[in-house]
Design a protein around this motif. Structure first.
Motif, PDB file in Angstrom:
ATOM      1  N   LYS A 274       0.833  -1.213   0.000  1.00 53.25           N
ATOM      2  CA  LYS A 274       0.000   0.000   0.000  1.00 53.25           C
ATOM      3  C   LYS A 274       0.869   1.265   0.000  1.00 53.25           C
ATOM      4  N   GLU A 275       1.116   1.818   1.196  1.00 51.54           N
ATOM      5  CA  GLU A 275       1.813   3.101   1.281  1.00 51.54           C
ATOM      6  C   GLU A 275       3.173   3.085   0.568  1.00 51.54           C
TER       7      GLU A 275
ATOM      8  N   VAL B  58       3.951   4.555  -3.085  1.00 55.66           N
ATOM      9  CA  VAL B  58       4.145   5.980  -3.366  1.00 55.66           C
ATOM     10  C   VAL B  58       5.623   6.294  -3.656  1.00 55.66           C
ATOM     11  N   GLU B  59       6.505   5.355  -3.339  1.00 60.08           N
ATOM     12  CA  GLU B  59       7.960   5.572  -3.543  1.00 60.08           C
ATOM     13  C   GLU B  59       8.371   5.543  -5.014  1.00 60.08           C
ATOM     14  N   TYR B  60       7.537   4.931  -5.875  1.00 57.15           N
ATOM     15  CA  TYR B  60       7.989   4.624  -7.233  1.00 57.15           C
ATOM     16  C   TYR B  60       7.579   5.669  -8.263  1.00 57.15           C
TER      17      TYR B  60
ATOM     18  N   ILE C  73      -3.230  -0.333  -7.483  1.00 59.64           N
ATOM     19  CA  ILE C  73      -1.976   0.393  -7.756  1.00 59.64           C
ATOM     20  C   ILE C  73      -2.259   1.890  -7.891  1.00 59.64           C
ATOM     21  N   ARG C  74      -3.322   2.216  -8.612  1.00 61.48           N
ATOM     22  CA  ARG C  74      -3.665   3.626  -8.809  1.00 61.48           C
ATOM     23  C   ARG C  74      -3.929   4.329  -7.472  1.00 61.48           C
ATOM     24  N   LYS C  75      -4.629   3.639  -6.584  1.00 65.92           N
ATOM     25  CA  LYS C  75      -5.000   4.223  -5.292  1.00 65.92           C
ATOM     26  C   LYS C  75      -3.768   4.630  -4.487  1.00 65.92           C
ATOM     27  N   TYR C  76      -2.742   3.780  -4.499  1.00 63.65           N
ATOM     28  CA  TYR C  76      -1.598   3.997  -3.604  1.00 63.65           C
ATOM     29  C   TYR C  76      -0.355   4.600  -4.262  1.00 63.65           C
TER      30      TYR C  76
END
Length: 284
Positions: free
Chosen positions: A197-198, A201-203, A226-229
């Motif tokens: 999940k969280e 956001v790193e990528y 994938i879109r959500k996170y």
């Protein structure tokens, strides 16, 4: 067989003939006791790939229900066979000196090089240049795309490879451990992407392998997760298939990427199998 050979001389192979031959190969593959690499297994899948890459005007959506059911079964069989082939070669490579110098021993290595080079060009043309961190979802025991991108195109990018199979990741780790520089940039995470999940956001860019989400419902669910996170402005590169190639891999349509801005769609006409769809999560 003469009618099949004659038909290939035309611009396109007739849909009925193509489906009939694919159905025949599916029946033969279904009877196999094992999908591990062997002369018989290799011959059947080589024949199947050649059929599916012939010029055709086939649209999967137009096929009758019984052919759709056969196609779903064939995709699963192809996925299993592909996994076993990769595992056998990955184990072999892990046991020899300088395995990363011998990736070309893998039968479809040339296809991976073509596809990864194409994907890099699509990313670059759409403003994704030398991303700091990339995730590859569904990397398997021999993550050739990550290897090719990391060593030839994205030489400073860090790669996280996600796969649900720890044994596949262990073999891949062994191969990468032979290269100190690459090992610093390439990690392997044993995780179902639906549980990540969280950290997504790193990528800057997330690659979604063709066989992650075998059914349309699963694929849409994974894309939505994938879109959500993932980070706003981040890129999603999803592999798909078009026409007869969709007997080998699941299809991702533009309308499956709800909430994304679709930047590019590419369908191959050579021996490359996968289509490529690049989308971006909007910033606002």
């Amino acid at each position: 067989m003469a009618s099949f050979q004659q038909s290939t001389l035309a611009t396109h192979i007739p849909n009925e003939l193509l489906v009939a031959h694919i159905t025949q190969i599916h029946a033969s593959i279904s009877k196999l006791q094992s999908l591990k690499p062997s002369k018989q297994v290799n011959a059947l899948f080589t024949q199947l790939v050649k059929l599916c890459t012939l010029p055709s005007i086939l649209d999967i959506a137009d096929l009758p229900e019984e052919v759709q059911v056969m196609r779903e079964s064939l995709i699963k069989l192809c996925g299993k066979a592909e996994g076993l082939l990769e595992l056998e070669f990955a184990i072999f490579l892990a046991q020899i000196p300088l395995p990363l110098n011998n990736l070309n021993l893998f039968p479809y290595y040339g296809n991976y090089v073509k596809l990864a080079t194409l994907e890099y060009k699509i990313l670059r043309d759409n403003g994704v240049v030398q991303p700091k961190k990339v995730a590859f979802v569904g990397s398997g025991p021999m993550p050739l795309t990550s290897f090719v991108l990391a060593t030839h195109h994205m030489k400073s990018t860090c790669f996280d490879n996600f796969d649900i199979d720890e044994s596949a990741n262990n073999v891949a780790r062994q191969i990468v451990s032979s290269d100190v520089e690459l090992e610093k940039r390439m990690k392997f995470k044993t995780r179902d992407i639906m549980e990540a999940k969280e950290e997504l956001v790193e990528y800057d860019c997330i690659f979604l392998a063709a066989l992650v989400g075998m059914t349309k419902e699963e694929k849409i669910k994974i894309i939505g997760h994938i879109r959500k996170y993932m980070k706003a402005g981040g890129a999603l590169l999803a592999r798909s298939a078009k026409g007869a190639r969709a007997f080998l891999y699941p299809v991702v349509e533009e309308y499956d990427l709800l909430g994304f801005e679709v930047l590019s769609i590419f369908h191959p006409t050579d021996d490359v199998i996968n289509s490529v769809i690049l989308a971006r999560k909007p910033i606002f």
